[in-house]
Scaffold this motif. Structure first.
Motif, PDB file in Angstrom:
ATOM      1  N   PHE A 211     -22.953 -20.714   3.276  1.00 23.78           N
ATOM      2  CA  PHE A 211     -21.697 -21.404   2.959  1.00 23.78           C
ATOM      3  C   PHE A 211     -21.415 -22.487   4.000  1.00 23.78           C
ATOM      4  CE2 PHE A 211     -17.169 -22.114   3.232  1.00 23.78           C
ATOM      5  CZ  PHE A 211     -16.758 -22.173   1.906  1.00 23.78           C
ATOM      6  N   ARG A 214     -23.528 -25.515   3.387  1.00 26.60           N
ATOM      7  CA  ARG A 214     -23.029 -26.331   2.270  1.00 26.60           C
ATOM      8  C   ARG A 214     -21.787 -27.103   2.675  1.00 26.60           C
ATOM      9  NH1 ARG A 214     -21.224 -23.215  -2.156  1.00 26.60           N
ATOM     10  NH2 ARG A 214     -21.412 -21.259  -1.021  1.00 26.60           N
ATOM     11  N   LEU A 215     -20.917 -26.449   3.457  1.00 26.71           N
ATOM     12  CA  LEU A 215     -19.680 -27.097   3.886  1.00 26.71           C
ATOM     13  C   LEU A 215     -19.967 -28.305   4.763  1.00 26.71           C
ATOM     14  CD1 LEU A 215     -16.602 -27.207   4.167  1.00 26.71           C
ATOM     15  CD2 LEU A 215     -16.788 -25.521   6.013  1.00 26.71           C
ATOM     16  N   ALA A 218     -20.518 -31.186   2.552  1.00 26.28           N
ATOM     17  CA  ALA A 218     -19.625 -31.305   1.389  1.00 26.28           C
ATOM     18  C   ALA A 218     -18.767 -32.554   1.482  1.00 26.28           C
ATOM     19  CB  ALA A 218     -18.741 -30.072   1.270  1.00 26.28           C
ATOM     20  N   LEU A 226     -14.711 -25.038  -2.722  1.00 26.24           N
ATOM     21  CA  LEU A 226     -15.136 -24.176  -1.618  1.00 26.24           C
ATOM     22  C   LEU A 226     -13.998 -23.263  -1.169  1.00 26.24           C
ATOM     23  CD1 LEU A 226     -17.273 -26.653   0.528  1.00 26.24           C
ATOM     24  CD2 LEU A 226     -18.074 -24.843  -0.999  1.00 26.24           C
ATOM     25  N   GLU A 229     -13.750 -20.517  -3.609  1.00 28.86           N
ATOM     26  CA  GLU A 229     -14.876 -19.588  -3.427  1.00 28.86           C
ATOM     27  C   GLU A 229     -14.577 -18.587  -2.317  1.00 28.86           C
ATOM     28  OE1 GLU A 229     -19.694 -19.799  -2.528  1.00 28.86           O
ATOM     29  OE2 GLU A 229     -18.601 -21.619  -3.128  1.00 28.86           O
TER      30      GLU A 229
END
Length: 264
Positions: A211, A214-215, A218, A226, A229
């Motif tokens: 995560f 990905r952040l 992003a 996000l 999520e």
């Protein structure tokens, strides 16, 4: 004088879906920065005023750990009352609306808890004060997120030229800055009724690492997803409160980085 024909025509338009956000529970709303931008679009710079009638701390409560010792985390609640004054094109007051809100920041560092609860209470009160202006300011969203026009028409229509275009046209998809909504799913209190055991949480470090990767890459348009999520992982007991709040802080930091890049 009152509103012009063009202004009333605009206020009767349905809200542009690009302006609508969803919080961690799927509730539709508009952001506080979008409300301010739309006040400028319809009424012009300097033709509205916002006043803080009152703001106060309702409570601040320290949290304790399982041994009953201070954990260094706090729950803080603020209450705010707000007034919105709308003027005509000559600067004469046409109407004003007042509303208020409370906001609670849970399981935060003491200073962060005050900052988040204070700003959130003001932002929510500001948005609520604008709701009497109709669908353009979120009125229809109270009907289960309806984006088609709820008001549709009025028996009081001023004379003059109708609006030539919808000033919402071309507005980019909005992204919350985080100060106008409360992630209530991140409350560290047990979600189950008293007497029922709270499910044990085992944080998946591999998921957290993925995560964060990905952040790091992003864009602004991905941060809302996000946040939802993280809220879903916490709600389903796949994240504990500390991990969830750390990820939410990281999302806010990423938003601040992106805002700085845009400003540069």
């Amino acid at each position: 004088m009152g509103f012009t024909r063009a202004q009333v025509d605009q206020l009767l338009q349905p809200i542009n879906t690009n302006r609508v956000l969803r919080d961690g529970k799927g509730h539709s709303h508009v952001s506080q920065q979008d409300v301010l931008a739309h006040l400028v679009r319809i009424f012009g710079f300097g033709n509205f005023d916002t006043e803080i009638i009152n703001v106060e701390c309702v409570f601040e409560t320290p949290r304790v750990n399982d041994q009953g010792k201070p954990s260094g985390r706090w729950d803080v609640c603020y209450r705010a009352a707000y007034r919105l004054i709308v003027k005509d094109e000559h600067g004469v007051e046409v109407c004003h609306f007042e509303d208020g809100s409370t906001a609670t920041a849970e399981n935060q560092k003491r200073g962060d808890a005050h900052d988040l609860a204070y700003k959130s209470a003001l932002s929510l009160a500001k948005k609520r004060a604008a709701i009497p202006l109709g669908d353009q300011f979120g009125l229809s969203l109270y009907n289960k997120g309806q984006t088609s026009a709820l008001v549709r028409g009025t028996l009081v229509m001023p004379e003059g030229q109708p609006a030539e275009q919808d000033v919402q046209d071309g507005v980019e998809k909005q992204v919350s800055l985080g100060n106008d909504e409360i992630e209530r799913d991140l409350d560290a209190s047990p979600a189950e009724p008293a007497g029922h055991p709270v499910p044990a949480v085992s944080v998946n470090a591999e998921w957290v690492n993925a995560f964060e990767t990905r952040l790091a890459s992003a864009g602004s348009d991905q941060l809302g997803a996000l946040k939802r999520e993280v809220a879903a992982e916490f709600k389903h007991h796949r994240l504990d409160s500390d991990a969830a709040n750390q990820l939410m802080d990281a999302i806010r930091q990423r938003q601040a980085e992106l805002n700085g890049q845009e400003a540069a």
